[in-house]
Design an enzyme around this catalytic site. Structure first.
Site, PDB file in Angstrom:
ATOM      1  N   ASN A   1      -5.270  12.383   0.495  1.00  0.00           N
ATOM      2  CA  ASN A   1      -4.359  11.535   1.278  1.00  0.00           C
ATOM      3  C   ASN A   1      -5.212  10.789   2.302  1.00  0.00           C
ATOM      4  O   ASN A   1      -6.441  10.972   2.371  1.00  0.00           O
ATOM      5  CB  ASN A   1      -3.265  12.383   1.943  1.00  0.00           C
ATOM      6  CG  ASN A   1      -2.140  11.523   2.506  1.00  0.00           C
ATOM      7  OD1 ASN A   1      -1.604  10.653   1.823  1.00  0.00           O
ATOM      8  ND2 ASN A   1      -1.804  11.714   3.765  1.00  0.00           N
ATOM      9  N   LYS A   2      -4.585   9.971   3.096  1.00  0.00           N
ATOM     10  CA  LYS A   2      -5.287   9.128   4.071  1.00  0.00           C
ATOM     11  C   LYS A   2      -6.309   9.920   4.887  1.00  0.00           C
ATOM     12  O   LYS A   2      -6.053  11.053   5.286  1.00  0.00           O
ATOM     13  CB  LYS A   2      -4.246   8.498   4.997  1.00  0.00           C
ATOM     14  CG  LYS A   2      -4.771   7.601   6.086  1.00  0.00           C
ATOM     15  CD  LYS A   2      -5.707   6.526   5.614  1.00  0.00           C
ATOM     16  CE  LYS A   2      -5.127   5.637   4.547  1.00  0.00           C
ATOM     17  NZ  LYS A   2      -6.139   4.756   3.897  1.00  0.00           N
ATOM     18  N   ARG A   7       0.862  -1.177   0.000  1.00  0.00           N
ATOM     19  CA  ARG A   7       0.000   0.000   0.000  1.00  0.00           C
ATOM     20  C   ARG A   7       0.898   1.227   0.000  1.00  0.00           C
ATOM     21  O   ARG A   7       2.117   1.126   0.097  1.00  0.00           O
ATOM     22  CB  ARG A   7      -1.009   0.003   1.166  1.00  0.00           C
ATOM     23  CG  ARG A   7      -0.651  -0.640   2.447  1.00  0.00           C
ATOM     24  CD  ARG A   7       0.410   0.019   3.269  1.00  0.00           C
ATOM     25  NE  ARG A   7       0.174   1.442   3.405  1.00  0.00           N
ATOM     26  CZ  ARG A   7       1.112   2.345   3.563  1.00  0.00           C
ATOM     27  NH1 ARG A   7       2.397   1.999   3.613  1.00  0.00           N
ATOM     28  NH2 ARG A   7       0.831   3.620   3.671  1.00  0.00           N
ATOM     29  N   GLY A   8       0.241   2.416  -0.089  1.00  0.00           N
ATOM     30  CA  GLY A   8       1.006   3.645  -0.280  1.00  0.00           C
ATOM     31  C   GLY A   8       1.087   3.898  -1.784  1.00  0.00           C
ATOM     32  O   GLY A   8       1.416   2.968  -2.552  1.00  0.00           O
ATOM     33  N   GLN A  42      -1.955   2.533   9.982  1.00  0.00           N
ATOM     34  CA  GLN A  42      -0.683   2.590   9.241  1.00  0.00           C
ATOM     35  C   GLN A  42       0.349   3.437   9.993  1.00  0.00           C
ATOM     36  O   GLN A  42       1.556   3.213   9.869  1.00  0.00           O
ATOM     37  CB  GLN A  42      -0.898   3.189   7.846  1.00  0.00           C
ATOM     38  CG  GLN A  42      -1.638   2.300   6.874  1.00  0.00           C
ATOM     39  CD  GLN A  42      -3.131   2.561   6.879  1.00  0.00           C
ATOM     40  OE1 GLN A  42      -3.706   2.937   7.894  1.00  0.00           O
ATOM     41  NE2 GLN A  42      -3.776   2.349   5.754  1.00  0.00           N
ATOM     42  N   ARG A  71      -7.794  -0.550  -6.510  1.00  0.00           N
ATOM     43  CA  ARG A  71      -8.011   0.597  -5.607  1.00  0.00           C
ATOM     44  C   ARG A  71      -8.169   1.858  -6.467  1.00  0.00           C
ATOM     45  O   ARG A  71      -7.403   2.054  -7.416  1.00  0.00           O
ATOM     46  CB  ARG A  71      -6.840   0.762  -4.619  1.00  0.00           C
ATOM     47  CG  ARG A  71      -6.725  -0.397  -3.633  1.00  0.00           C
ATOM     48  CD  ARG A  71      -5.758  -0.072  -2.505  1.00  0.00           C
ATOM     49  NE  ARG A  71      -6.330   0.838  -1.539  1.00  0.00           N
ATOM     50  CZ  ARG A  71      -5.635   1.402  -0.547  1.00  0.00           C
ATOM     51  NH1 ARG A  71      -4.342   1.170  -0.428  1.00  0.00           N
ATOM     52  NH2 ARG A  71      -6.218   2.209   0.311  1.00  0.00           N
ATOM     53  N   ASP A  75      -1.915  10.878  -2.249  1.00  0.00           N
ATOM     54  CA  ASP A  75      -2.346   9.814  -3.165  1.00  0.00           C
ATOM     55  C   ASP A  75      -2.741  10.348  -4.536  1.00  0.00           C
ATOM     56  O   ASP A  75      -2.677   9.631  -5.529  1.00  0.00           O
ATOM     57  CB  ASP A  75      -3.526   9.036  -2.566  1.00  0.00           C
ATOM     58  CG  ASP A  75      -3.017   8.109  -1.486  1.00  0.00           C
ATOM     59  OD1 ASP A  75      -2.838   8.568  -0.342  1.00  0.00           O
ATOM     60  OD2 ASP A  75      -2.747   6.941  -1.804  1.00  0.00           O
TER      61      ASP A  75
END
Ligand code: MRU
Length: 352
Positions: free
Chosen positions: A253-254, A51-52, A202, A94, A243
């Protein structure tokens, strides 16, 4: 202490396979898994074993190679159809990180070129070379981001980060964490506060692990503690990854990043985004157009196999949010720092 972190690697040559660290097992276990079928690569991305944003892109590039291995490549049309099908399948894993689509597009473009310019016996080897090039370029970009970003930080400063934008999210050095690692290499001692990053942790599982492995002073906080940490003046900067960045600088982003940026503004603390230029999506004008992944309710109600909510409750679980450009002090890229963040400044950086 792990000597050198290899988030993912291709083992062997044309008959080889993809190996990656299963990040769902960290920090308790450092275990690698092998991806020998295209379904393995898709599942690894979907379930966040890898991920990332940049790491997802690299995995997808190697994933094209995994997907082509099953049958020999002889006829031009079959070759291009298969690349197209494999890319289409991986693209469904994703939706938010644009690096996935960027890497798949680059592999498709290379395949089209090879189909007309190279002999069939070169097609697979040259596509594997392209995936390796994407991997190597990411290494170089992360180090360059670190060099530009470290200039913005000071010795003995407190900084806050969210989610994991480290070696595990990239080829090896990270984006936001590359800024901290490079500052450390320059002799600047930092105190890094790490948001736990609910629901999948995370921050606590991956970022706290990477930072402590490198001997950086690290303090873990729950996401809800960031405001208090800022009010107590424990941090003088926030640095996160990204992202997808729209043409105007709005940044996905997250989940939780937007809230942090609002808090940083309220406390007059600079909010930095660190990302390679392949994170920009110039095809979209602003953050409203960024697709936000919504993940399973169980990640919130049954995180890590422990039920923490009643059976009947409704859950909303967006995995990302969008921070408006107006809240971002600067975007740190491998080509330089965008400040102030504007469509013109972004365009001029990308064309430089
Ligand atoms: O859901 P994840 O773990 O893939 O989310 C990752 C992030 O939000 C990272 O901050 C982002 O991809 C940047 S990684 C250099």
């Amino acid at each position: 202490m792990v000597d050198k972190l290899e988030t993912l690697r291709w083992v062997g040559n044309e008959e080889g396979h993809l190996v990656l660290i299963d990040q769902t097992k960290l920090p308790v276990e450092l275990r690698e898994i092998e991806c020998r079928r295209i379904e393995d690569v898709w599942e690894a991305i979907k379930s966040l074993r890898i991920r990332g944003a940049p790491a997802i892109g690299i995995a997808a590039a190697y994933g094209i190679c995994v997907g082509l291995q099953a049958k020999p490549l002889i006829v031009q049309k079959d070759f291009l159809d298969r690349v197209h099908d494999v890319a289409g399948y991986l693209a469904t894993s994703r939706p938010t990180a644009v690096n996935l689509f960027w890497a798949l597009d680059r592999m498709k473009k290379t395949a089209r070129k090879l189909a007309t310019e190279a002999l069939p016996e070169r097609w697979f080897a040259d596509l594997l070379e392209e995936a390796r090039a994407i991997h190597d370029e990411d290494r170089a970009m992360c180090h360059a981001i670190g060099s530009f970003g470290a200039e913005l930080l000071h010795h003995e400063q407190g900084v806050l980060t969210h989610c994991n934008a480290g070696g595990l999210a990239t080829s090896e050095y990270g984006t936001a964490l590359s800024v901290f690692f490079t500052a450390q290499d320059q002799g600047k001692l930092l105190h890094v506060f790490v948001d736990e990053t609910r629901p999948l942790l995370q921050g606590s599982r991956l970022t706290a692990w990477e930072l402590t492995q490198r001997g950086i002073k690290t303090t873990l906080i729950c996401d809800s503690m960031a405001a208090q940490v800022m009010r107590e003046q424990r941090v003088q900067a926030v640095v996160t990854g990204a992202d997808r960045i729209a043409a105007n600088g709005d940044t996905a982003n997250k989940i939780g990043t937007y809230g942090l940026a609002v808090l940083a503004k309220a406390h007059d603390i600079p909010f930095y985004v660190a990302a390679p230029t392949n994170t920009f999506d110039m095809a979209i004008t602003n953050g409203k157009e960024i697709p936000i992944e919504v993940r399973a309710a169980e990640e919130v109600t049954h995180g890590f196999n422990c039920q923490t909510a009643p059976d009947e409750v409704n859950v909303y679980n967006p995995a990302f949010d969008v921070t408006p450009a107006s809240l971002i002090h600067s975007i740190i890229t491998e080509k330089g720092v965008v400040n102030p963040v504007s469509i013109d400044a972004i365009r001029s950086l990308l064309t430089s």
